[in-house]
Design a protein around this motif. Structure first.
Motif, PDB file in Angstrom:
ATOM      1  N   ALA A   1    -140.133 -24.715 -12.952  1.00  0.00           N
ATOM      2  CA  ALA A   1    -140.943 -25.762 -13.570  1.00  0.00           C
ATOM      3  C   ALA A   1    -140.115 -26.664 -14.476  1.00  0.00           C
ATOM      4  O   ALA A   1    -140.375 -27.869 -14.591  1.00  0.00           O
ATOM      5  CB  ALA A   1    -142.087 -25.129 -14.364  1.00  0.00           C
ATOM      6  N   SER A   2    -139.104 -26.104 -15.111  1.00  0.00           N
ATOM      7  CA  SER A   2    -138.244 -26.876 -16.018  1.00  0.00           C
ATOM      8  C   SER A   2    -137.167 -27.653 -15.285  1.00  0.00           C
ATOM      9  O   SER A   2    -136.472 -28.472 -15.878  1.00  0.00           O
ATOM     10  CB  SER A   2    -137.574 -25.938 -17.019  1.00  0.00           C
TER      11      SER A   2
ATOM     12  N   GLY B   1    -135.170 -33.351 -32.723  1.00  0.00           N
ATOM     13  CA  GLY B   1    -135.859 -32.118 -33.063  1.00  0.00           C
ATOM     14  C   GLY B   1    -136.105 -31.200 -31.893  1.00  0.00           C
ATOM     15  O   GLY B   1    -136.788 -30.178 -32.036  1.00  0.00           O
ATOM     16  N   LEU B   2    -135.560 -31.522 -30.734  1.00  0.00           N
ATOM     17  CA  LEU B   2    -135.678 -30.693 -29.538  1.00  0.00           C
ATOM     18  C   LEU B   2    -134.302 -30.140 -29.185  1.00  0.00           C
ATOM     19  O   LEU B   2    -133.313 -30.890 -29.151  1.00  0.00           O
ATOM     20  CB  LEU B   2    -136.226 -31.514 -28.367  1.00  0.00           C
ATOM     21  N   ILE B   3    -134.241 -28.851 -28.916  1.00  0.00           N
ATOM     22  CA  ILE B   3    -132.958 -28.205 -28.649  1.00  0.00           C
ATOM     23  C   ILE B   3    -132.495 -28.514 -27.225  1.00  0.00           C
ATOM     24  O   ILE B   3    -133.185 -28.201 -26.245  1.00  0.00           O
ATOM     25  CB  ILE B   3    -133.061 -26.678 -28.841  1.00  0.00           C
TER      26      ILE B   3
ATOM     27  N   VAL C   1    -130.330 -18.036 -26.853  1.00  0.00           N
ATOM     28  CA  VAL C   1    -131.666 -17.685 -27.330  1.00  0.00           C
ATOM     29  C   VAL C   1    -132.047 -18.680 -28.419  1.00  0.00           C
ATOM     30  O   VAL C   1    -131.318 -18.846 -29.397  1.00  0.00           O
ATOM     31  CB  VAL C   1    -131.711 -16.249 -27.878  1.00  0.00           C
ATOM     32  N   ASP C   2    -133.170 -19.370 -28.213  1.00  0.00           N
ATOM     33  CA  ASP C   2    -133.657 -20.320 -29.217  1.00  0.00           C
ATOM     34  C   ASP C   2    -135.083 -20.710 -28.842  1.00  0.00           C
ATOM     35  O   ASP C   2    -135.600 -20.292 -27.802  1.00  0.00           O
ATOM     36  CB  ASP C   2    -132.750 -21.560 -29.314  1.00  0.00           C
ATOM     37  N   ASP C   3    -135.711 -21.514 -29.687  1.00  0.00           N
ATOM     38  CA  ASP C   3    -137.077 -21.975 -29.440  1.00  0.00           C
ATOM     39  C   ASP C   3    -137.006 -23.376 -28.844  1.00  0.00           C
ATOM     40  O   ASP C   3    -137.021 -24.371 -29.563  1.00  0.00           O
ATOM     41  CB  ASP C   3    -137.869 -21.961 -30.752  1.00  0.00           C
ATOM     42  N   PHE C   4    -136.975 -23.445 -27.521  1.00  0.00           N
ATOM     43  CA  PHE C   4    -136.767 -24.728 -26.856  1.00  0.00           C
ATOM     44  C   PHE C   4    -138.040 -25.574 -26.784  1.00  0.00           C
ATOM     45  O   PHE C   4    -137.954 -26.787 -26.592  1.00  0.00           O
ATOM     46  CB  PHE C   4    -136.204 -24.503 -25.451  1.00  0.00           C
TER      47      PHE C   4
ATOM     48  N   ASN D   1    -136.616 -32.731 -22.688  1.00  0.00           N
ATOM     49  CA  ASN D   1    -137.572 -33.833 -22.635  1.00  0.00           C
ATOM     50  C   ASN D   1    -138.825 -33.585 -23.465  1.00  0.00           C
ATOM     51  O   ASN D   1    -139.668 -34.479 -23.605  1.00  0.00           O
ATOM     52  CB  ASN D   1    -137.971 -34.109 -21.186  1.00  0.00           C
ATOM     53  N   GLY D   2    -138.967 -32.356 -23.986  1.00  0.00           N
ATOM     54  CA  GLY D   2    -140.123 -32.057 -24.817  1.00  0.00           C
ATOM     55  C   GLY D   2    -141.379 -31.732 -24.044  1.00  0.00           C
ATOM     56  O   GLY D   2    -142.425 -31.459 -24.647  1.00  0.00           O
ATOM     57  N   ASP D   3    -141.313 -31.754 -22.719  1.00  0.00           N
ATOM     58  CA  ASP D   3    -142.472 -31.441 -21.889  1.00  0.00           C
ATOM     59  C   ASP D   3    -142.221 -30.224 -21.003  1.00  0.00           C
ATOM     60  O   ASP D   3    -142.914 -30.009 -20.008  1.00  0.00           O
ATOM     61  CB  ASP D   3    -142.847 -32.644 -21.022  1.00  0.00           C
ATOM     62  N   GLY D   4    -141.197 -29.427 -21.380  1.00  0.00           N
ATOM     63  CA  GLY D   4    -140.857 -28.252 -20.594  1.00  0.00           C
ATOM     64  C   GLY D   4    -139.796 -28.492 -19.556  1.00  0.00           C
ATOM     65  O   GLY D   4    -139.384 -27.557 -18.850  1.00  0.00           O
ATOM     66  N   THR D   5    -139.329 -29.738 -19.424  1.00  0.00           N
ATOM     67  CA  THR D   5    -138.286 -30.059 -18.450  1.00  0.00           C
ATOM     68  C   THR D   5    -137.024 -30.531 -19.160  1.00  0.00           C
ATOM     69  O   THR D   5    -137.051 -30.900 -20.342  1.00  0.00           O
ATOM     70  CB  THR D   5    -138.747 -31.150 -17.468  1.00  0.00           C
TER      71      THR D   5
END
Length: 709
Positions: free
Chosen positions: A242-243, A263-265, A203-206, A289-293
């Motif tokens: 989608a990811s 800064g991206l998990i 659980v985290d803010d991806f 990747n910072g774009d949901g993938t």
């Protein structure tokens, strides 16, 4: 990696792999068809029936077992009791499938079973009861059957009234000596009740939108990962496809990291556990990747290896501001050798493996690893929990000539004398004295856990080792086993587990997912409340967290942003037929205690600030006290958010907040911080930012109720 996993799955699908049920069934059917004598024929039939049960084909398993029993009875042959035990558990499982899986409610299989957990279609379970009564009439000392008989009566709402007096296990519905308010499972309402086999949870803010997300894995190589994004309206959006995470299969465990300091998990997935030489499966590093993938960068990063793995821990072992990873592998004595690995971050997206040079390439059946600075020398140490009974404490000796080294201090620390097999583990400061203590859980057994559960309920002493072990840090390099002093006598047999603070008193509580692969091991998951570092109270019954199904990855997090921690747990067992719905248990709020949420952002330290030491000085109801927390994801099987939530009791503000950044000697200090808010602190800044969060009411039907903190 997708192609690699498909290729690896061909080897895993062997009839000689004890968990490859489909391949084994085909093999057993072929052998059965080739024999003619009764003894061999019955033996193969038994294996066929049992494997059908593993595949979730209860009706067919029952048909084959009944045919077997009839043949034995016609011939006047033994062992009829063995077949009856198979029929009993098959019917019990059928009852669970009809009532707890197909007609699932938030109360299904919660022990003690009551309310909406009581089965509506009782036919299969009543048949199981008849078999268990028959078995016990012949062998009343069969404690496994006795426990399952009592559970079966409870499942149909007839415990204790209808249980034959001579087989009754009294007191199974007794109240906890200390009670908490019951949690509510809202996974179904939130679309999170996915049915996995055993797996991990993070659980985290991806996506860095301020709302918590959930990622899960399933250990079978046919199971893709699941990714649910928390949204600003209190819902969870399934973005597995989608990811592209649904293309990444397998993984009994997973943990988050930020390996490239962007800064991206990111996510690290571990595979092959329990499978021995069939577990030569690769782990995966999944770049956010910072774009949901996500992209699998395992080979590119130099992390690719084929070894059975259950646990790994990310930390900055050489204090260079970049996260490294220690990977614990499973070596069976006298079998294939799979030494542990230590990958050092090269700061360019790649890693170099140096475990042998660093003195930590141990070859043990490692089930849990954890990292923490137990001696407060600002160098991160390691602890290994193993199934072969060794508990290994490795002191980080620092870096010399560019090479880090570890010293095995297990014997002088006091761990060598305990040789009980253990599983999940973690460093924590359970008593808030500023010293990291160690927890690990016993996992020795020779029979199904139902047998030991009956022993415990009947007060029968045995040599079981399914308890929780806490080792208190004495501050001089030694540890004391204080489990008995803390009142930790309950039978647990934990697999997945983690710690959090459900009542915001600043003392960490703990929740354990229990079990082992066999269906008979119906043992409730366990919740323990920390009583100010002096005792732990078993609050499983009152909390309504005692799910009887197999529990794996556990995560504590405040999903509804109301200030108290909830629990997400990945459920399901080792066989395809033992998949089960995951649960999100919402905390109703235990009291009016206060809390603080802290996000840390490293600059010279690693960006995620993993390993940062947090110290709070508070005035709690007129007394000054301290609360300590180290920033990490918690236990070794299940991951909490890296954003730290810390309970502060009755304090309405934090008099002093001290942060010691990993790898740094300086301490950053803030004073007089208002309670009940989320703050963001960047390393080196003399100010903190307050972040507003939207609160959701998950306890009501219809649309969530929102308000701002």
């Amino acid at each position: 990696m997708v192609a690699t996993l498909k290729e690896v799955s061909k080897k895993v699908a062997s009839p000689y792999n004890p968990f490859a049920s489909e391949a084994r069934l085909q093999h057993f059917v072929k052998e059965f068809q080739s024999v003619s004598n009764l003894k061999d024929s019955i033996s193969w039939q038994f294996l066929i029936s049992n494997t059908l049960l593993e595949l979730g084909e209860e009706a067919e398993a029952i048909r084959v077992a009944e045919q077997m029993l009839q043949r034995l009875q016609n011939e006047g042959r033994a062992p009829q009791q063995v077949v009856k035990r198979l029929l009993a558990i098959a019917h019990l499982r059928m009852g669970e499938r009809i009532n707890c899986i197909k007609n699932h409610t938030g109360e299904s299989c919660i022990f003690p079973i009551s309310g909406n957990g009581i089965q509506q279609d009782t036919a299969a379970t009543r048949t199981a009861i008849r078999y268990y009564v028959d078995i016990l009439s012949t062998n009343p000392a069969d404690l496994e059957s006795r426990w399952l008989l009592n559970v079966a009566y409870m499942a149909i709402g007839r415990y204790p009234a209808d249980v034959p007096k001579e087989f009754l296990i009294p007191g199974l519905t007794a109240k906890d000596s200390i009670e908490v308010k019951p949690f509510t499972d809202v996974a179904m309402q939130k679309g999170l009740q996915i049915g996995n086999m055993a797996g991990g949870s993070i659980v985290d803010d991806f996506n860095n939108d301020g709302y918590l997300d959930i990622i899960t894995t399933g250990w079978d190589l046919s199971e893709g990962m699941h990714y649910f994004q928390g949204t600003s309206d209190g819902e969870f959006k399934d973005v597995s496809s989608a990811s592209q995470l649904d293309m990444i299969t397998g993984g009994l465990n997973a943990v988050q990291t930020d390996y490239n300091n962007d800064g991206l998990i990111d996510v690290y997935v571990m595979r092959g556990a329990w499978l021995r030489n069939f577990g030569e499966e690769p782990n995966s590093l999944l770049k956010n990747n910072g774009d949901g993938t996500f992209t699998d960068v395992t080979k590119k990063a130099g992390l690719f290896s084929l070894r059975p793995t259950h646990s790994a821990v990310w930390a900055d072992f050489n204090n260079d501001g970049w996260l490294d990873v220690f990977v614990g592998h499973e070596t069976t004595v006298g079998k294939d050798n799979y030494p542990c690995e230590l990958y050092m971050n090269n700061k360019n997206g790649t890693f170099t493996e140096i475990a042998k040079e660093a003195g930590c390439n141990f070859s043990n059946f490692v089930k849990g690893v954890t990292a923490g600075d137990y001696d407060n020398d600002d160098a991160v140490d390691l602890f290994l929990s193993t199934l072969d009974g060794k508990k290994i404490l490795l002191r980080n000796m620092g870096t010399k000539n560019g090479m880090i080294s570890f010293k095995n201090v297990s014997e002088e620390a006091g761990f060598a004398k305990d040789t009980i097999s253990t599983f999940t583990t973690w460093f924590w400061d359970y008593d808030n004295d500023g010293l990291l203590d160690v927890l690990c859980t016993g996992y020795n057994f020779e029979k199904s856990l139902a047998w030991y559960a009956a022993e415990a309920a009947l007060g029968i002493e045995s040599q079981r080792s399914g308890k929780v072990f806490v080792y208190r840090n004495n501050g001089d390099g030694t540890f004391e086993n204080v489990s008995e002093k803390l009142g930790l006598k309950s039978l647990v047999f934990a697999m997945g587990a983690n710690f959090g603070d459900i009542n915001n008193d600043g003392y960490p509580d703990m929740y354990f997912g229990t079990g082992n692969p066999v269906y008979q091991s119906l043992l409730p998951n366990k919740m323990f409340l920390n009583l100010e570092g002096n005792k732990f109270a078993d609050v499983t019954s009152s909390s309504r967290l005692g799910n009887l199904q197999k529990g794996h990855g556990v995560s504590f997090a405040d999903f509804d942003n109301d200030g108290d921690q909830d629990i997400y747990i990945e459920m399901g067992g080792a066989y395809p037929g033992d998949s089960y719905q995951n649960s999100m248990y919402i905390n109703p709020g235990q009291n009016d205690n206060h809390w603080i949420k802290i996000e840390l952002e490293g600059k010279d330290a690693n960006k995620a600030a993993i390993g940062a030491k947090i110290k709070l000085t508070i005035d709690d109801g007129g007394r000054t006290r301290y609360v300590y927390k180290v920033l990490n994801s918690g236990g070794s099987f299940g991951s909490n958010p890296l954003m730290q939530q810390i309970g502060i009791g009755q304090a309405t503000s934090i008099g002093k907040l001290e942060i010691k950044w990993p790898g740094c000697k300086h301490v950053q200090v803030f004073r007089n911080i208002k309670a009940d808010q989320l703050i963001h602190i960047a390393e080196g800044s003399n100010k903190y930012a307050v972040k507003k969060t939207r609160t959701f009411n998950f306890h009501t039907s219809g649309q969530p109720v929102h308000h701002q903190h």
